[in-house]
Design an enzyme around this catalytic site. Structure first.
Site, PDB file in Angstrom:
ATOM      1  N   ASP A  89      47.718  35.395  99.039  1.00  0.00           N
ATOM      2  CA  ASP A  89      46.596  35.348  99.974  1.00  0.00           C
ATOM      3  C   ASP A  89      47.069  35.325 101.420  1.00  0.00           C
ATOM      4  O   ASP A  89      46.403  35.856 102.310  1.00  0.00           O
ATOM      5  CB  ASP A  89      45.728  34.121  99.692  1.00  0.00           C
ATOM      6  CG  ASP A  89      44.880  34.292  98.437  1.00  0.00           C
ATOM      7  OD1 ASP A  89      44.571  35.444  98.089  1.00  0.00           O
ATOM      8  OD2 ASP A  89      44.528  33.276  97.811  1.00  0.00           O
ATOM      9  N   ARG A 191      37.093  10.824 116.243  1.00  0.00           N
ATOM     10  CA  ARG A 191      38.479  10.378 116.287  1.00  0.00           C
ATOM     11  C   ARG A 191      39.039  10.711 114.918  1.00  0.00           C
ATOM     12  O   ARG A 191      38.699  10.073 113.918  1.00  0.00           O
ATOM     13  CB  ARG A 191      38.589   8.884 116.595  1.00  0.00           C
ATOM     14  CG  ARG A 191      38.020   8.495 117.937  1.00  0.00           C
ATOM     15  CD  ARG A 191      38.279   7.031 118.282  1.00  0.00           C
ATOM     16  NE  ARG A 191      39.689   6.809 118.636  1.00  0.00           N
ATOM     17  CZ  ARG A 191      40.532   6.065 117.930  1.00  0.00           C
ATOM     18  NH1 ARG A 191      40.130   5.487 116.806  1.00  0.00           N
ATOM     19  NH2 ARG A 191      41.785   5.896 118.318  1.00  0.00           N
TER      20      ARG A 191
END
EC number: 2.7.1.23
Length: 309
Positions: A89, A191
């Site tokens: 891939d 975060r």
């Protein structure tokens, strides 16, 4: 041991079955890989004997012997109506980012691991490929992403991705702070170790490993998957493919951040930069053998359970 084919010149195109959808075929592969080279040699010989004009991507052409027309990917895109990618891939993704700007079909021969995008077996491709070349195939279009990095309002870098664009902290893993906007509407602050913005094609790749949902390839949607968010409530979200994703990096972050496109192309990001990710105008035209079944691919590649009754 290498394979030594006596490759003659192509026959006249009139020898090709009139139902054939393709005339000029490009071969692309993983360089310096013995298995790939063997498959490319077989492909070149087999296609040439059937009268097709065959071009070979220059990075692998030298390893296939003499009487090979070597060209770059751009020339394959401009001159060919079918490209055959031999590899995994990753090789398909690298070729697709270039070939998507051209109007040609792309099919893969799997010489990698999972091979979500590479349908044909490397040791017995002839029967399935012969049917494809006779016009028995399914066509599927996959849209790409465009990722752009802006600094003080100026475009600094851009590239395309077939699978995903990923904001991450570069070579050393650490938490970063950023805001996410969808169509200029504030969604949330994060975060986290980063953010994956994935196409349906990429939803079975990095996004899946990070806990994202699988999107069927025909969906016009994007999935945003936070990477290790420092919260108990953050989940992946699916948005319309026409949405514009903006990520604003906090000026308090350290330097050496990056946006990676399919894990191949890396765009440098500094504190305070803005990253825009949107659907590209380019589309990859994937060719599958007739009767291709996406859910069969999921079962075989991901090890889903078999039918019970």
């Amino acid at each position: 041991m290498g394979i030594n084919f006596d490759v003659s010149r192509p026959k006249a195109r009139s020898s090709i079955n009139m139902t054939t959808k393709f005339h000029t075929i490009g071969l692309i592969g993983k360089p310096h890989h013995q298995g790939t080279n063997q498959t490319l040699k077989r492909l070149h010989h087999w296609l040439t004997m059937q009268g097709f004009e065959v071009l070979v991507e220059e990075r692998v052409a030298a390893e296939l012997g003499p009487n090979i027309e070597a060209v770059d990917l751009l020339e394959i895109g401009a001159r060919c109506d079918l490209a055959i990618v031999v590899g995994g891939d990753g090789n398909m993704l690298g070729a697709a980012r270039v070939l998507a700007r051209f109007d040609l079909g792309v099919i893969g021969v799997n010489r990698g691991n999972l091979g979500f995008l590479t349908d044909l077996p490397p040791d017995a491709f002839e029967e399935a490929l012969a049917k494809v070349l006779d016009g028995e195939f399914d066509t599927e279009h996959r849209f790409l992403l465009e990722a752009e990095v802006y600094r003080h309002g100026m475009l600094k870098a851009s590239n395309t991705a077939v699978n995903e664009a990923v904001l991450h902290p570069g070579k050393i893993a650490h938490m970063i702070e950023f805001e996410v906007y969808i169509d200029d509407q504030f969604m949330y602050s994060q975060r986290a170790d980063g953010m994956i913005v994935s196409t349906p094609t990429g939803s079975t790749a990095y996004a899946l490993s990070a806990g994202g949902a699988i999107l069927t390839p025909n969906l016009q949607a994007l999935i945003l998957v936070p990477m290790f968010p420092h919260t108990l409530s953050c989940r992946p979200i699916v948005v319309d493919a026409c949405s514009t994703i903006k990520m604003v990096v906090s000026p308090d972050n350290g330097e050496n951040l990056e946006v990676s496109c399919d894990g191949h192309v890396h765009l440098a990001v500094l504190p305070g930069d803005e990253i825009i990710v949107r659907r590209s105008s380019e589309r990859l035209r994937l060719i599958h053998p007739k009767g291709h079944n996406y859910f069969h691919v999921l079962r075989t590649k991901l090890g889903w359970g078999s039918k019970l009754f």
